[in-house]
Design an enzyme around this catalytic site. Structure first.
Site, PDB file in Angstrom:
ATOM      1  N   LEU A  41      -3.431  -6.602  -7.711  1.00 53.43           N
ATOM      2  CA  LEU A  41      -2.921  -7.661  -8.596  1.00 53.43           C
ATOM      3  C   LEU A  41      -4.019  -8.550  -9.166  1.00 53.43           C
ATOM      4  CD1 LEU A  41       0.312  -8.594  -6.626  1.00 53.43           C
ATOM      5  CD2 LEU A  41      -0.013  -6.924  -8.461  1.00 53.43           C
ATOM      6  N   ASN A  53      -5.080   3.039 -13.146  1.00 51.33           N
ATOM      7  CA  ASN A  53      -4.116   2.063 -12.630  1.00 51.33           C
ATOM      8  C   ASN A  53      -2.715   2.640 -12.713  1.00 51.33           C
ATOM      9  OD1 ASN A  53      -3.151  -0.611 -11.828  1.00 51.33           O
ATOM     10  ND2 ASN A  53      -2.422  -0.812 -13.932  1.00 51.33           N
ATOM     11  N   HIS A  72       1.071   1.452 -13.290  1.00 50.77           N
ATOM     12  CA  HIS A  72       1.848   0.291 -13.741  1.00 50.77           C
ATOM     13  C   HIS A  72       3.335   0.658 -13.673  1.00 50.77           C
ATOM     14  CE1 HIS A  72       2.787  -3.443 -15.787  1.00 50.77           C
ATOM     15  NE2 HIS A  72       3.616  -2.759 -16.549  1.00 50.77           N
ATOM     16  N   ASN A 131       1.558   3.030  -2.592  1.00 51.10           N
ATOM     17  CA  ASN A 131       0.882   3.993  -3.481  1.00 51.10           C
ATOM     18  C   ASN A 131      -0.345   4.585  -2.793  1.00 51.10           C
ATOM     19  OD1 ASN A 131       2.081   4.178  -6.348  1.00 51.10           O
ATOM     20  ND2 ASN A 131       2.257   2.025  -5.831  1.00 51.10           N
ATOM     21  N   ASP A 141      -3.563  -3.380 -19.021  1.00 53.52           N
ATOM     22  CA  ASP A 141      -2.617  -2.262 -19.233  1.00 53.52           C
ATOM     23  C   ASP A 141      -2.775  -1.633 -20.614  1.00 53.52           C
ATOM     24  OD1 ASP A 141      -0.093  -4.251 -17.556  1.00 53.52           O
ATOM     25  OD2 ASP A 141      -1.598  -2.889 -16.708  1.00 53.52           O
ATOM     26  N   GLY A 176       0.782  -1.230   0.000  1.00 50.29           N
ATOM     27  CA  GLY A 176       0.000   0.000   0.000  1.00 50.29           C
ATOM     28  C   GLY A 176       0.812   1.277   0.000  1.00 50.29           C
TER      29      GLY A 176
HETATM   30  C1  GRF Z   1       4.331  -1.663  -7.020  1.00 45.52           C
HETATM   31  O1  GRF Z   1       5.420  -2.149  -7.790  1.00 45.52           O
HETATM   32  C2  GRF Z   1       3.285  -1.082  -7.954  1.00 45.52           C
HETATM   33  O2  GRF Z   1       3.848  -0.478  -9.093  1.00 45.52           O
HETATM   34  C3  GRF Z   1       2.576  -2.282  -8.403  1.00 45.52           C
HETATM   35  O3  GRF Z   1       2.414  -3.034  -7.182  1.00 45.52           O
HETATM   36  C4  GRF Z   1       3.594  -2.841  -6.368  1.00 45.52           C
HETATM   37  C5  GRF Z   1       3.254  -2.618  -4.926  1.00 45.52           C
HETATM   38  O4  GRF Z   1       2.546  -1.416  -4.794  1.00 45.52           O
HETATM   39  N1  GRF Z   1       1.362  -1.935  -9.075  1.00 45.52           N
HETATM   40  P1  GRF Z   1       2.039  -0.889  -3.332  1.00 45.52           P
HETATM   41  O5  GRF Z   1       3.267  -0.694  -2.476  1.00 45.52           O
HETATM   42  O6  GRF Z   1       1.143  -1.960  -2.745  1.00 45.52           O
HETATM   43  O7  GRF Z   1       1.324   0.392  -3.633  1.00 45.52           O
END
Ligand code: GRF
Length: 200
Positions: A91, A108, A110, A14, A151, A12
């Protein structure tokens, strides 16, 4: 007020970048109203809890078939009544019923410069492993609308990051997160909240 639902699977970071951007008023007039994840152990839920934001685990493991999971994910999102759905390290391939219900309202992040190193099988560390295996000198991150493909939606923002000699996938992933993902994702959300990028 832009209502945001965020879908997560892991750490998490992001999501954290979104929370921080709202707290620092880099994203104005927006709030995260719900965090939904497919992995009950995701640390992203701790981040939601610490901000008193509603969260729910909707995992394919908890349903007897994929259709039931897809419907449960749709219902969980609809219950939040979001204006915008953000996939932040999520994911799970978003089911078509969700893409249709939130047309041009799902974005999203990526961890590559689409159209390189994206599509089926390119997620998380696998992206950076492929980048290093190919020997490219520049990688980065992309924010795009989510459509029925993987994507393949309209690109909204990209930021380049240098690949350095001796990089491991883990070191490169962290650099891409710090120097690209955590910057362009909040920036796109800010532009959506300000009406600079149109949704719906
Ligand atoms: C990161 O590499 C992000 O780019 C991908 O998932 C990974 C973990 O993201 N989509 P987060 O730390 O859970 O946001």
């Amino acid at each position: 007020m832009l209502r945001i639902a965020v879908c997560v699977s892991g750490g998490g970071t992001n999501l954290e970048a979104i929370f921080k951007a709202i707290e620092d008023k880099k994203i104005k007039n927006a709030e995260v109203v719900k965090v939904i994840g497919n992995n009950r152990n995701a640390y992203a839920f701790e981040r939601a809890k610490s901000r008193n934001v509603a969260f729910e685990c909707v995992s394919p493991k908890d349903f007897e078939d994929r259709e039931k999971f897809n419907n449960a994910l749709l219902e969980s999102l609809k219950a939040a009544n979001p204006d915008l759905v953000v996939l932040a390290g999520f994911l799970v391939n978003v089911p078509e019923i969700v893409v249709k219900a939130f047309k041009n309202r799902i974005i999203n992040i990526h961890p590559s410069l689409i159209p390189s190193f994206c599509g089926k099988g390119y997620y998380g560390l696998k992206v950076h492993e492929a980048v290093l295996a190919r020997g490219v000198k520049v990688t980065g991150a992309t924010v795009h609308f989510v459509d029925e493909g993987i994507d393949t939606g309209r690109i909204l923002a990209q930021k380049a990051v240098e690949v350095l000699d001796g990089d491991t996938p883990e070191v490169l992933q962290k650099r891409v997160m710090e120097q690209a993902e955590w910057i362009i994702l909040p920036d796109v959300i800010s532009k959506i909240s300000d009406g600079v990028i149109a949704i719906g």
